[in-house]
Design a protein around this motif. Structure first.
Motif, short mmCIF file in Angstrom:
data_model
loop_
_atom_site.label_atom_id
_atom_site.label_comp_id
_atom_site.label_asym_id
_atom_site.label_seq_id
_atom_site.Cartn_x
_atom_site.Cartn_y
_atom_site.Cartn_z
N TRP A 143 0.71 -1.24 0.37
CA TRP A 143 -0.33 -0.14 0.43
C TRP A 143 0.84 0.74 0.15
CZ3 TRP A 143 -4.48 -1.88 -1.85
CH2 TRP A 143 -4.98 -2.90 -0.77
N CYS A 148 -1.51 5.08 -1.30
CA CYS A 148 -2.06 5.76 -1.07
C CYS A 148 -2.92 6.20 0.59
CB CYS A 148 -3.81 4.36 -0.83
SG CYS A 148 -3.27 2.94 -0.04
N TRP A 155 -7.02 8.25 2.12
CA TRP A 155 -6.93 6.33 2.93
C TRP A 155 -6.32 5.95 4.23
CZ3 TRP A 155 -10.02 3.11 0.42
CH2 TRP A 155 -10.20 3.35 -1.31
N PRO A 171 -7.47 -1.14 3.39
CA PRO A 171 -7.80 -0.05 3.21
C PRO A 171 -8.76 0.67 3.14
CG PRO A 171 -5.60 -0.40 2.12
CD PRO A 171 -6.69 -1.65 2.23
N PRO A 173 -11.51 4.95 2.97
CA PRO A 173 -11.68 5.59 3.52
C PRO A 173 -11.33 6.34 4.78
CG PRO A 173 -13.25 5.20 1.99
CD PRO A 173 -12.85 3.79 2.46
N SER A 174 -10.84 7.57 5.22
CA SER A 174 -10.29 8.11 6.49
C SER A 174 -11.51 8.63 6.92
CB SER A 174 -9.50 9.06 6.24
OG SER A 174 -7.68 8.86 5.68
N LEU A 196 -10.16 -1.26 -0.76
CA LEU A 196 -9.39 -1.50 -1.76
C LEU A 196 -9.27 -2.27 -2.12
CD1 LEU A 196 -8.38 1.06 -3.35
CD2 LEU A 196 -6.60 1.52 -1.72
N THR A 206 -9.40 4.79 -7.96
CA THR A 206 -9.06 3.11 -7.44
C THR A 206 -9.89 1.91 -7.50
OG1 THR A 206 -10.89 3.54 -5.94
CG2 THR A 206 -9.12 4.36 -5.25
N THR A 208 -11.80 -0.82 -6.30
CA THR A 208 -12.18 -1.51 -5.42
C THR A 208 -12.84 -2.66 -5.17
OG1 THR A 208 -14.48 -0.17 -4.78
CG2 THR A 208 -12.39 0.28 -3.70
N ILE A 232 -15.46 6.07 -1.50
CA ILE A 232 -14.12 5.50 -2.18
C ILE A 232 -14.48 7.01 -3.39
CG2 ILE A 232 -14.05 3.81 -3.40
CD1 ILE A 232 -14.76 1.98 -0.84
N THR A 235 -12.78 9.62 -2.97
CA THR A 235 -11.39 10.07 -2.28
C THR A 235 -10.47 10.94 -3.59
OG1 THR A 235 -10.44 7.48 -2.68
CG2 THR A 235 -11.59 7.57 -1.17
#
Length: 722
Positions: A143, A148, A155, A171, A173-174, A196, A206, A208, A232, A235
């Motif tokens: 990663w 990312c 992320w 991973p 999304p934050s 992800l 991305t 996913t 997602i 991002t």
């Protein structure tokens, strides 16, 4: 139990040699001494015996043919191996032939446990001991390579594993909390949430992957799943993160299970949250300018035929209602399930199966009717679509099929090969297999049939019925899909389908038509494996074989863009079935950890790394330059050039692909990649390219290929011993 039988004749490709058959606990070994020529005799040349090693798990079918009474014919045992080796052993004594047959059957089928296989007793030669392939793939390192997790990215790594079939590190999304992930998992089959698997280092878009949603006939929905997917797809933008969106009363991340678990929430604040999310996805919220994403056309890819996806609604599953995912478009690829793929390969085998007794080549018309190249072309066409969306239109893509571990792995891994030159290196390809196949839970143990099945051992005059591998039929057609889905509805609704921490009970026969694997009954574990297991033929399928075949197509089309050669792919397919290494013995990462596979077995990558020079492509050009034709970062499959991977079937190029007529024009026509497009507002109706709802993705794939000269005869049979 016999350990050695003399005066045995081996027949292969119409040729016969006499020798001795040895039976060991893990291998069937045939040895013979070639005749010495007069010249070599004069020179005093010593002729060493030659050996053919066949590991028991690689045996796909074994038939004893007793000699008819009052006949001069010999009793024989015919073997069909999973690496497409076909051999026949002739015995002068019928009693010995029966003893050998029973010995092979016992050593092949009676283990009953994964930890009884050869991998757990294999002692590697010194060159392999210098490597530890179990440490090759480090999720955090990979990663980090993709970029990312860099500061400022959207992320984070979640160490809370919501599904036993998923990797330990994912991973996410934050802007999404673990609480939201928890509830979103209840809306996806097996709790396999959108996760992800690839982060494009140039445009931050991305790939996913997930399983199908639990939509059902009542069109259930999950606000948490919609929020996760919207986050997602956002991002790659520089706007305000979705975590800052909150309802007037409270943030949905902290809402109670009753209001956010699944289905349609009754509280008004959930509807307001939905409006905020959809407005964000459609650009309704003020955005800052960004370099990438201006041409975004985010895509949800459902790998299944449309009729299969909609039929699954009858058993509580299905596909996304795009009225709830207005920030994306959905495409159905029309790739058939594991049963259709297994049947297709069996038709290829039917064409090749006489190769132990005749030197004649296969019937190419019969090969074409198998549909194998059509299926390979369909998978490549889907990968091409995903590659274009991520690499050219700077968009995000979510991929799923039914459970998200068969067709999803094929599409995800092939797309990354096309997008990222790193995965076209030897080490990168190994990392890709570890990440998208092993960590994300492709069911190698079930699909490969490692523990074999007694149904695959038959005495010719005692057989009843046909080949059990063919019992499922072709599985195609809209009527067949709907019929199977409704027949399985009773079994579905009569069990607790939490799809969360355990797999519900099933007898393995009554199953959801589009469910790739019937759930297994829980058993008491012993060192991470069950006490007693057998292979269920209907769970086997050449899914990973198809991925390697599709990779071979790319290698053949772009011979300078891959560090590894064709032999690497062929030997990897062999070791998928050899059970010499622990890599492919389990269904998911958790099983490997519970069984301590890294401590008790060797990794298959040790084998290749210790012989790196044998698997390196001399034509490889590592230079990447998007301004120079032929050296670009991206590659795209040319589906119209799909050809037979003749080496893996042990045949010459001319036998399977035929000569290309001189001056024959290249077919530049494009076959349809989609069987349907669905967007918000379509009222869940799909515009299908076929009246029945099922469309061949690669109709008209030419039988004529553009063959390269054969550089290596398919002499690799059985285990290579050092």
């Amino acid at each position: 139990m016999l350990l050695q039988v003399d005066n045995v004749t081996l027949a292969r490709r119409g040729e016969q040699v006499d020798g001795t058959l040895h039976l060991t606990p893990h291998h069937l070994i045939f040895s013979h001494t070639p005749p010495i020529s007069p010249e070599d005799s004069i020179k005093g040349v010593v002729i060493r015996p030659k050996e053919l090693w066949i590991t028991y798990p690689i045996i796909a079918f074994c038939t004893l043919r007793p000699a008819p009474a009052a006949s001069r014919q010999l009793s024989s045992i015919r073997l069909r191996c999973r690496d497409f080796t076909f051999v026949c052993f002739y015995f002068v004594n019928e009693h010995k032939a029966r003893d050998v047959f029973e010995s092979i059957k016992q050593w092949t089928c009676k283990s009953g446990r994964i930890d009884k296989l050869y991998a757990f007793s294999y002692q590697p030669p010194p060159p392999e001991k210098e490597f530890n392939g179990w440490e090759l793939y480090d999720p955090r390192k990979e990663w980090a390579r993709q970029g990312c997790l860099e500061e400022g990215k959207a992320w984070r790594l979640s160490e809370i594993n919501f599904s036993p079939t998923y990797p330990a590190l994912i991973p996410v999304p934050s802007s999404i909390s673990d609480n939201t992930l928890n509830y979103a998992g209840r809306y996806r089959s097996r709790a396999r949430i959108p996760a992800l698997t690839y982060f494009h280092p140039v445009n931050n878009c991305t790939i996913t992957r997930s399983s199908q949603p639990l939509v059902g006939v009542r069109q259930h929905r999950s606000i948490q799943d919609e929020k996760l997917l919207s986050a997602i797809f956002m991002t790659s933008r520089t706007e305000r993160p979705l975590a800052s969106f909150s309802t007037p009363e409270k943030d949905a991340d902290n809402s109670s299970p009753e209001t956010s678990q699944v289905m349609v929430p009754e509280l008004n604040n959930a509807e307001e949250l939905e409006d905020d999310l959809l407005a964000a996805g459609s650009g309704g919220i003020e955005e800052q300018s960004s370099i990438y994403g201006a041409q975004q056309s985010n895509l949800i890819v459902d790998a299944r035929p449309t009729v299969n996806a909609f039929a699954m609604q009858a058993v509580g599953l299905g596909s996304e209602n795009m009225d709830n995912y207005k920030f994306a478009t959905k495409a159905y690829l029309g790739i058939d399930n594991i049963h259709v793929m297994r049947d297709s390969l069996n038709k290829v085998i039917d064409t090749l199966k006489e190769s132990d007794v005749t030197p004649l080549g296969p019937n190419r018309d019969q090969l074409a009717r198998s549909g194998w190249l059509k299926h390979i072309g369909g998978i490549l066409d889907g990968a091409r679509l995903i590659t274009r969306q991520v690499g050219l239109t700077h968009s995000h893509v979510l991929i799923h099929c039914s459970d998200g571990w068969d067709r999803t792995s094929q599409l995800s891994a092939l797309s990354q090969i096309c997008l990222d030159p790193y995965f076209r290196t030897l080490e990168g390809f190994m990392v890709l297999v570890e990440k998208d196949w092993l960590s994300f839970g492709h069911m190698f143990r079930h699909r490969s049939g490692h523990l074999n099945c007694e149904k695959w051992f038959q005495i010719e005059n005692e057989r009843i019925g046909g080949d059990p591998n063919r019992a499922f039929g072709d599985g195609g057609g809209a009527g067949k899909a709907i019929e199977n889905a409704f027949l399985s509805a009773k079994g579905f609704f009569n069990r607790d389908n939490t799809s969360r921490n355990s797999l519900p009970d099933s007898d393995g026969e009554l199953q959801n038509y589009e469910s790739d694997t019937p759930p297994e009954k829980p058993t008491a574990p012993r060192s991470g494996v069950s006490e007693k297991e057998v292979t269920k033929p209907k769970e086997t399928s050449p899914v990973f074989h198809q991925f390697l075949d599709a990779t071979y197509q790319l290698l053949h089309q772009y011979p300078t863009r891959f560090e590894f050669n064709e032999r690497f792919l062929r030997r990897l397919l062999y070791h998928l079935y050899s059970c010499q290494f622990g890599t492919f013995l389990f269904n998911n990462e958790k099983e490997r950890v519970d069984c301590k596979a890294s401590e008790r077995t060797r990794s298959v990558w040790d084998y290749f790394l210790a012989r790196r020079e044998q698997f390196t492509n001399p034509q490889y050009d590592p230079v990447i330059d998007d301004h120079q034709r032929g050296k670009e970062r991206l590659i795209f499959p040319r589906v119209n050039e799909t050809r037979w991977w003749n080496e893996v079937f042990g045949r010459t190029d001319a036998e399977m692909n035929g000569p290309r007529p001189s001056g024959a024009p290249r077919d530049n026509s494009q076959s349809p990649v989609l069987t349907g497009i669905e967007t918000a507002g379509s009222n869940n109706t799909v515009k299908s390219t076929a009246a029945s709802g099922v469309s061949a993705v690669t109709s008209g794939v030419s039988k004529l290929a553009f063959p390269a000269e054969r550089t290596e005869q398919p002499t690799e049979v059985g285990v290579e011993m050092q």
